[in-house]
Design an enzyme around this catalytic site. Structure first.
Site, PDB file in Angstrom:
ATOM      1  N   ARG A   1      58.533  26.782 -46.254  1.00 54.13           N
ATOM      2  CA  ARG A   1      57.598  27.873 -46.554  1.00 54.13           C
ATOM      3  C   ARG A   1      56.359  27.780 -45.656  1.00 54.13           C
ATOM      4  O   ARG A   1      55.595  28.730 -45.529  1.00 54.13           O
ATOM      5  CB  ARG A   1      57.185  27.888 -48.027  1.00 54.13           C
ATOM      6  CG  ARG A   1      56.612  29.259 -48.435  1.00 54.13           C
ATOM      7  CD  ARG A   1      56.241  29.344 -49.905  1.00 54.13           C
ATOM      8  NE  ARG A   1      54.994  28.666 -50.173  1.00 54.13           N
ATOM      9  CZ  ARG A   1      54.836  27.660 -51.017  1.00 54.13           C
ATOM     10  NH1 ARG A   1      55.858  27.174 -51.694  1.00 54.13           N
ATOM     11  NH2 ARG A   1      53.652  27.121 -51.191  1.00 54.13           N
TER      12      ARG A   1
ATOM     13  N   TYR B   1      50.847  53.094 -38.912  1.00 56.73           N
ATOM     14  CA  TYR B   1      52.132  53.010 -39.620  1.00 56.73           C
ATOM     15  C   TYR B   1      51.895  53.288 -41.111  1.00 56.73           C
ATOM     16  O   TYR B   1      51.009  52.685 -41.734  1.00 56.73           O
ATOM     17  CB  TYR B   1      52.690  51.605 -39.385  1.00 56.73           C
ATOM     18  CG  TYR B   1      54.040  51.354 -39.974  1.00 56.73           C
ATOM     19  CD1 TYR B   1      55.170  52.022 -39.515  1.00 56.73           C
ATOM     20  CD2 TYR B   1      54.200  50.406 -40.979  1.00 56.73           C
ATOM     21  CE1 TYR B   1      56.415  51.764 -40.047  1.00 56.73           C
ATOM     22  CE2 TYR B   1      55.460  50.136 -41.512  1.00 56.73           C
ATOM     23  CZ  TYR B   1      56.548  50.823 -41.041  1.00 56.73           C
ATOM     24  OH  TYR B   1      57.786  50.559 -41.575  1.00 56.73           O
TER      25      TYR B   1
HETATM   26  C1  LIG Z   1      58.324  48.975 -38.334  1.00 56.61           C
HETATM   27  C2  LIG Z   1      56.867  48.877 -38.121  1.00 56.61           C
HETATM   28  C3  LIG Z   1      56.077  48.067 -38.935  1.00 56.61           C
HETATM   29  C4  LIG Z   1      56.637  47.317 -40.132  1.00 56.61           C
HETATM   30  O1  LIG Z   1      57.540  46.357 -39.734  1.00 56.61           O
HETATM   31  P1  LIG Z   1      58.720  45.840 -40.728  1.00 56.61           P
HETATM   32  O2  LIG Z   1      59.324  44.747 -39.931  1.00 56.61           O
HETATM   33  O3  LIG Z   1      59.609  47.004 -40.965  1.00 56.61           O
HETATM   34  O4  LIG Z   1      58.042  45.392 -41.960  1.00 56.61           O
HETATM   35  C5  LIG Z   1      54.738  47.995 -38.652  1.00 56.61           C
HETATM   36  N1  LIG Z   1      54.184  48.696 -37.651  1.00 56.61           N
HETATM   37  C6  LIG Z   1      54.910  49.490 -36.848  1.00 56.61           C
HETATM   38  C7  LIG Z   1      54.243  50.226 -35.749  1.00 56.61           C
HETATM   39  C8  LIG Z   1      56.268  49.611 -37.066  1.00 56.61           C
HETATM   40  O5  LIG Z   1      56.981  50.418 -36.293  1.00 56.61           O
END
Ligand SMILES: *Cc1c(COP(=O)(O)O)cnc(C)c1O
Length: 387
Positions: A59, A112
């Site tokens: 972890r 995002y």
């Molecule tokens: C996909 C994405 C995330 C999140 O990533 P995950 O691995 O799906 O949790 C964050 N920021 C951007 C710009 C993304 O495209």
């Protein structure tokens, strides 16, 4: 032609050295272990005091994941990296690890969607945020408050692909006593180096181009040892959103071809975006290298990867859905960055619908992730769907 830093090509390939003792394996062994035994109690105590880098319990640190972490730190020119179960794991731990009640976060431009949802959730704990849609440093400065502790940006964003003066934002944040954080997922560690421009922390979703084969979810945080350690002790170990060793192995395998893949994604996507720009059924292409003068290429940014959007000239959302359905070579799926091309419509579809985004995502928007089917075949498919 996309020029990459030749140093990066070597880093991507020799990421395996630290575990080379495993019989000369080209990729590191998958250290499928929860605990790591020590010879003496003193040794165990010593490693417990530096659990962010020493393998004691998975972890905290795992040797296979550690190889990926040191490789990503080197690619981003940062001191230290920790890898997470997902990009959101990295974003969540960074915000929770560095903020406290009363603090404020300023988000710039396209962000995002789930990152903003998390920020809204954090309001319940007394952490506040604003979002500003601007490139101009004075306007961004005007949106900062005395309590702003983090300025969070994406450049390019993953929907409309705005570019920011990331060095200017980093300087502004530092002058005002805040940390600058960038989600660098779209650019990958190859196309821009935010830390070299003064940005404090870089976040990646490894689930996109770093993995590159649509088969693994992961995230990473890179920055100074001091900041990454703060996130490690305040959130990483406590929330436990860790990357398993098999995923680290897949991402190291992905990195070996990242420069080659990015060159091909770049070239094919640019050719297809240019074709769409001249298409009668298309109102506008959102690709950062096809700027209409609004988006000058900052010298810090080497070029774009394979993701871009376009807006239909007419018909809005319903027509966008129809066009997406007519495409045969583009899979209808979220995410991006794999070998296969994907399409998603913007408006009203969860992943791209940014509730409080202004300006709103245009209704007739389609986002394409260009894979390796070939420019001619993909253009033929698009032309047929748009006819
Ligand atoms: C996909 C994405 C995330 C999140 O990533 P995950 O691995 O799906 O949790 C964050 N920021 C951007 C710009 C993304 O495209």
């Amino acid at each position: 032609m996309l020029e990459l830093d030749p140093r990066d090509e070597l880093i991507c390939l020799r990421s395996t050295e630290p575990l080379a003792e495993c019989g000369g394996m080209v990729l590191p062994a998958i250290a499928q272990a929860s605990i790591f035994r020590k010879e003496t109690m003193e040794e165990l105590h010593r490693d417990l005091a530096r659990e962010n880098t020493a393998s004691v319990y998975s972890r905290g640190t795992n040797p296979t994941v550690r190889v990926l972490e040191s490789t990503l730190a080197e690619l981003e020119r940062g001191e230290m990296c920790k890898c997470f179960a997902s990009g959101m794991g990295a974003i969540g731990a960074t915000l929770l690890g560095l903020l406290k009640a009363g603090d404020h976060v300023l988000f710039i431009n396209d962000i995002y969607g789930p990152t903003l949802e998390l920020a809204r959730r954090l309001e319940e704990f007394g952490v506040f945020h604003d979002q500003v849609f601007a490139k101009d440093i004075d306007t961004i400065g005007g949106a900062m408050r005395d309590q702003t502790r983090i300025v969070f940006m994406e450049s390019p964003g993953s929907t409309l692909f705005h570019l920011l003066d990331i060095g200017g934002v980093a300087t502004l944040a530092r002058e005002r006593g805040a940390l600058s954080v960038i989600d660098n997922t779209v650019a990958t560690p190859l196309l821009q180096k935010p830390i070299e421009r003064g940005v404090d922390l870089v976040i990646h979703s490894c689930s996109k181009y770093i993995g590159g084969h649509s088969d693994a979810v992961g995230g990473a945080l890179v920055g100074s040892a001091e900041l990454v350690e703060r996130v490690f002790y305040n959130a990483y170990m406590l929330m436990g959103a860790i990357m398993p060793p098999f995923e680290a192995f897949l991402f190291l395998r992905g990195l070996m071809t990242l420069p080659t893949r990015i060159r091909r994604h770049h070239e094919d996507a640019l050719a297809i975006a240019k074709h769409l720009q001249g298409h009668a059924a298309v109102a506008r292409v959102y690709h950062p290298q096809l700027g209409d003068g609004e988006q000058p290429l900052p010298s810090v940014w080497r070029g774009h990867s394979g993701l871009f959007s376009f807006e239909l000239a007419e018909g809005g959302f319903a027509h966008a859905v129809q066009v997406a359905n007519r495409l045969r070579l583009f899979g209808k799926a979220v995410s991006w960055g794999g070998a296969e091309s994907l399409v998603i419509t913007g408006h009203k579809s969860d992943p791209l619908a940014i509730a409080d985004a202004r300006p709103r995502v245009p209704a007739g928007l389609l986002r394409l992730s260009i894979g390796f089917e070939g420019v001619d075949a993909l253009i033929e498919d698009l032309d047929r769907a748009l006819a």
